[in-house]
Design a protein around this motif. Structure first.
Motif, PDB file in Angstrom:
ATOM      1  N   GLY A 176      33.390 -13.729   6.829  1.00 58.85           N
ATOM      2  CA  GLY A 176      32.110 -13.698   5.536  1.00 58.85           C
ATOM      3  C   GLY A 176      32.483 -14.442   4.989  1.00 58.85           C
ATOM      4  O   GLY A 176      31.184 -14.850   4.051  1.00 58.85           O
ATOM      5  N   SER A 193      30.683 -20.980   6.824  1.00 57.51           N
ATOM      6  CA  SER A 193      31.337 -19.650   6.329  1.00 57.51           C
ATOM      7  C   SER A 193      32.360 -18.768   7.269  1.00 57.51           C
ATOM      8  O   SER A 193      31.657 -19.401   8.620  1.00 57.51           O
ATOM      9  N   THR A 213      22.855 -20.309   1.582  1.00 61.44           N
ATOM     10  CA  THR A 213      22.233 -19.090   1.179  1.00 61.44           C
ATOM     11  C   THR A 213      21.258 -18.453   2.943  1.00 61.44           C
ATOM     12  O   THR A 213      20.727 -19.137   3.777  1.00 61.44           O
ATOM     13  N   LYS A 214      21.661 -17.451   3.619  1.00 58.19           N
ATOM     14  CA  LYS A 214      21.279 -16.105   4.100  1.00 58.19           C
ATOM     15  C   LYS A 214      19.493 -15.481   4.102  1.00 58.19           C
ATOM     16  O   LYS A 214      19.411 -14.874   2.912  1.00 58.19           O
ATOM     17  N   GLY A 253      23.603 -11.249   6.892  1.00 60.48           N
ATOM     18  CA  GLY A 253      24.623 -12.095   6.018  1.00 60.48           C
ATOM     19  C   GLY A 253      24.645 -12.269   5.261  1.00 60.48           C
ATOM     20  O   GLY A 253      23.063 -12.233   3.526  1.00 60.48           O
ATOM     21  N   ASN A 254      25.503 -12.344   4.406  1.00 61.39           N
ATOM     22  CA  ASN A 254      25.385 -12.284   2.814  1.00 61.39           C
ATOM     23  C   ASN A 254      25.921 -14.062   2.091  1.00 61.39           C
ATOM     24  O   ASN A 254      26.369 -14.626   2.795  1.00 61.39           O
ATOM     25  N   ASP A 255      25.162 -14.067   1.394  1.00 62.36           N
ATOM     26  CA  ASP A 255      25.452 -15.523   0.689  1.00 62.36           C
ATOM     27  C   ASP A 255      26.758 -15.750   0.363  1.00 62.36           C
ATOM     28  O   ASP A 255      27.012 -15.405   0.176  1.00 62.36           O
ATOM     29  N   THR A 256      26.521 -16.993   0.046  1.00 60.80           N
ATOM     30  CA  THR A 256      28.417 -18.078   0.197  1.00 60.80           C
ATOM     31  C   THR A 256      28.498 -18.573  -0.576  1.00 60.80           C
ATOM     32  O   THR A 256      27.309 -19.362  -0.657  1.00 60.80           O
ATOM     33  N   ASP A 263      19.396 -20.199   7.960  1.00 60.64           N
ATOM     34  CA  ASP A 263      20.584 -20.631   6.628  1.00 60.64           C
ATOM     35  C   ASP A 263      19.464 -22.048   6.075  1.00 60.64           C
ATOM     36  O   ASP A 263      19.432 -22.272   6.501  1.00 60.64           O
TER      37      ASP A 263
END
Length: 713
Positions: free
Chosen positions: A508, A503, A458-459, A463-466, A421
């Motif tokens: 998520g 997160s 930023t992944k 997983g997804n970026d948040t 990350d």
């Protein structure tokens, strides 16, 4: 009204430094006896700037504050920040046990080692596995502020903050060296030099350093460190100062907190055994922790006239940390009658870059009716973390380890990254505070703050970026009345706001901000002409959106509901007569999950949180006669029960309370030489400091005997 400071006690002259820092600005007509960034007399401080960001008497501070100075640090033999705060109300230190890597704290029942640690008024953001650590030898004092502090600092836990104040250049030249060793075989050598750097009286310096090396209470794990802190002050005139504060620290160590099961630590296991405190759950080939950290910053202050003072404090902080070890957290291997611990391999490699700047303008004036001390400020922080975590589990070949006959020499596994990350956090805050003298005896403090914060993750792996943007208005209103005989009752209401990095493990989504609000009533009593202070506080504090673990460990959390903490704290600090220093405190609170939490948690107490603790420590040095310079002292620390489990479905698992004894003997030879022997946990009691859950319990510190010798000139 200000507390009165008496003469220095015997032995105080053998402390490093002394007197006001060279950066202290004294206006014409002012009499300054204590600087909130300088040394204190004995155990009793009279001033602090942590609660107000101004030089304010503790008797005029309507919030619970404790100050720990060099004399108390030395008397108790504190070698870590955990040990330094063990005699402080509202603080539970070492919650995750005796850890050679990090310091852990709870303030009023809430975690404070993540967002609640500060250095010289600027936050030390600790997230993931990259934590900054402070060596007490580099400190002048430690301020512990309890309750929300977002009005001035913008972030921090609602339970409070621990603000470490580093040593600064002095106008008086001095030199100091010290050496010591403890019963675990860990030895150190330290130095501290300072004074004028030129003949003009404009430049002053200080150079502080320490080197440590040797064993810990866990077999095969050393704790080695080098630390050096150059500082420089420039005083072009009596109204302006610029102080450069820098430091570099490097640590080599391993995991000593061990993450052990409840069965076998808090209670005997199925085989009737306790896991040895000295057990290395890692391996002689694989129990590695390294950290390299550096700070460079400055404090600028100028008094423009009798009304306006302008300040700017800034710092860049860097930390690079690496860990690769076998750890527990998984309980026992099945079919071993609880004699074999399951393990997995954990690796983390992370880098932190943190920049902060705090701009302040203070105006001191009278409007014809009231006297004001108005503070305006704008601050900014930018935090960046690169984090790479990986693991290997027993199914991939990590063998268990026997608690009876451990076998070492296991070959490390290839580790797969499960998290790569990039975490970013930025915050801008605008704040204003007015300290109003309504009468000579009655003061009120009011203030507002507006924060704008953004977080992003930023992944680079899974997983997804948040991303999340937040803003909040926080405030404080408080009043204090100073009776002429030294009693100062107060009442305050304050709120807090802390954006959360990371997160939610279940949804998520980016974490929502952590919010808090508190009502506090209390008093301080410091009779004029006496050198003691009694303080008391009662509080009702609610924290919304706390992080709640969802699986065993310390990296997987969700947010749900709120936690309420209601309690009382009392502290007595004194220089009772020449040579005798005393500190004592008691803390009791009721901590519960409230509405909105998971149904099984409502009305239950969070794990790992003792709700009652008390302590007493006294140190006496004979001031006169043939035994002049000989001193002795001791202390007792009590910590009540806590829980390893408390929910409506699985029931309760209670962690027992414990009582510890400390002692010290020392001799000041009168020629700058001082020798001492300090003992902590003299009875060598085996105790569990806390449990997060049934598989994550932590042993506290075993008996530690420390011998030191020092020389000051």
């Amino acid at each position: 009204m200000e507390g009165q400071a008496g003469p220095k006690s015997i032995g105080a002259s053998s402390l490093p430094g002394g007197g006001l820092p060279a950066s202290t600005i004294v206006r014409p007509g002012q009499v300054v006896t204590e600087d909130p960034k300088g040394p204190i007399d004995g155990f009793v401080a009279t001033r602090s700037s942590t609660a107000t960001k101004t030089n304010t008497s503790l008797l005029e501070t309507p919030q619970s504050v404790s100050v720990i100075g060099q004399e108390q640090l030395r008397a108790t033999g504190a070698q870590t920040l955990t040990q330094a705060t063990q005699y402080t109300p509202g603080v539970y230190s070492g919650v995750y046990g005796n850890d050679a890597r990090l310091d852990w704290f709870l303030l009023r029942g809430f975690v404070a080692h993540d967002y609640g640690l500060y250095k010289d008024g600027l936050q030390l953001l600790n997230y993931g596995f990259n934590y900054f650590r402070t060596d007490p030898f580099g400190l002048e004092r430690v301020d512990v502020l309890r309750g929300p502090s977002s009005l001035l600092f913008g972030s921090g836990t609602p339970g409070g903050m621990i603000n470490t104040i580093t040593k600064r250049p002095t106008s008086t030249p001095f030199g100091y060296v010290e050496a010591g060793a403890d019963s675990f075989g860990n030895a150190y050598g330290a130095f501290d030099f300072g004074g004028p750097a030129d003949n003009s009286g404009h430049w002053f310096y200080r150079l502080t350093g320490i080197g440590r090396g040797g064993g810990t209470q866990v077999d095969g794990v050393d704790a080695d460190r080098i630390y050096i802190a150059p500082a420089l002050t420039y005083r072009p005139d009596g109204a302006t100062s610029f102080t450069l504060l820098t430091s570099y620290q490097k640590d080599w160590s391993g995991v000593t907190s061990n993450f052990l099961p409840y069965s076998g630590t808090a209670v005997p296991n199925a085989s009737g055994l306790f896991i040895p405190r000295s057990l290395n759950v890692g391996d002689t080939k694989l129990n590695t922790f390294r950290r390299e950290q550096a700070f460079i910053g400055y404090e600028f202050e100028t008094a423009i006239d009798n009304t306006w003072t302008v300040r700017q404090n800034a710092r860049y902080s860097y930390s690079q940390a690496f860990q690769n070890s076998f750890v527990g957290q998984l309980g026992y291997l099945a079919g071993t009658n609880e004699t074999q611990l399951a393990r997995y391999q954990f690796r983390d490699n992370s880098t932190v870059n943190l920049f902060q700047v705090d701009n302040q303008a203070q105006a001191d004036f009278s409007d014809g009716l009231f006297r004001h001390s108005v503070l305006f400020g704008v601050d900014y922080k930018n935090y960046h973390l690169n984090d790479n975590q990986g693991s290997g589990f027993s199914g991939a070949g990590v063998p268990g380890i026997s608690i009876i006959n451990p076998v070492y020499g296991v070959t490390p596994l290839p580790v797969s990254s499960y998290l790569i990350d990039r975490d970013n956090f930025q915050q801008v805050g605008l704040y204003a505070q007015d300290q109003i003298k309504v009468t000579d005896n009655f003061s009120i403090i009011g203030g507002l703050r507006q924060d704008f914060a953004s977080t992003s993750v930023t992944k680079l792996s899974f997983g997804n970026d948040t991303n999340r943007d937040d803003q909040a208005l926080t405030y404080r209103i408080a009043g204090v009345y100073n009776f002429d005989f030294g009693l100062a009752p107060y009442v305050s209401y304050a709120t807090s706001f802390q954006p959360q990095i990371g997160s939610d493990a279940l949804t998520g989504a980016a974490f929502k901000p952590d919010n808090g609000e508190q009502v506090e009533v209390g008093f301080r009593l410091a009779p004029i002409g006496q050198k003691w202070m009694l303080s008391f506080a009662a509080f009702d504090l609610t924290r919304s959106n706390p992080l709640i673990p969802v699986v065993p460990g310390i990296t997987s959390f969700t947010q749900n509901g709120a936690v309420n903490s209601q309690g009382v704290e009392a502290q007595f600090v004194a220089n009772l007569f020449d040579g005798l220093n005393v500190t004592a405190s008691v803390t009791a609170y009721d901590l519960k999950y409230t509405s909105g939490a998971q149904a099984s948690l409502i009305g239950r107490t969070p794990t790992g949180v003792p709700e009652v603790f008390a302590n007493f420590f006294a140190d006496y040095t004979i001031p006169d006669g043939p035994m002049r310079g000989f001193g002795f002292g001791g202390g007792v620390r009590y910590v009540g029960t806590s829980y390893a489990l408390d929910n409506a479905v699985q029931g309760k698992l209670v962690v027992p309370d414990y009582l510890l004894y400390d002692a010290t003997v020392h001799y000041d030879f009168g020629n700058g030489v001082r020798a001492s022997i300090t003992g902590a946990n003299l009875g060598d009691k085996r105790f569990v400091s806390a449990c997060q859950d049934p598989n994550n319990c932590y042993y506290g510190e075993a008996r530690r005997i420390l011998g030191t010798i020092s020389y000051k000139w």
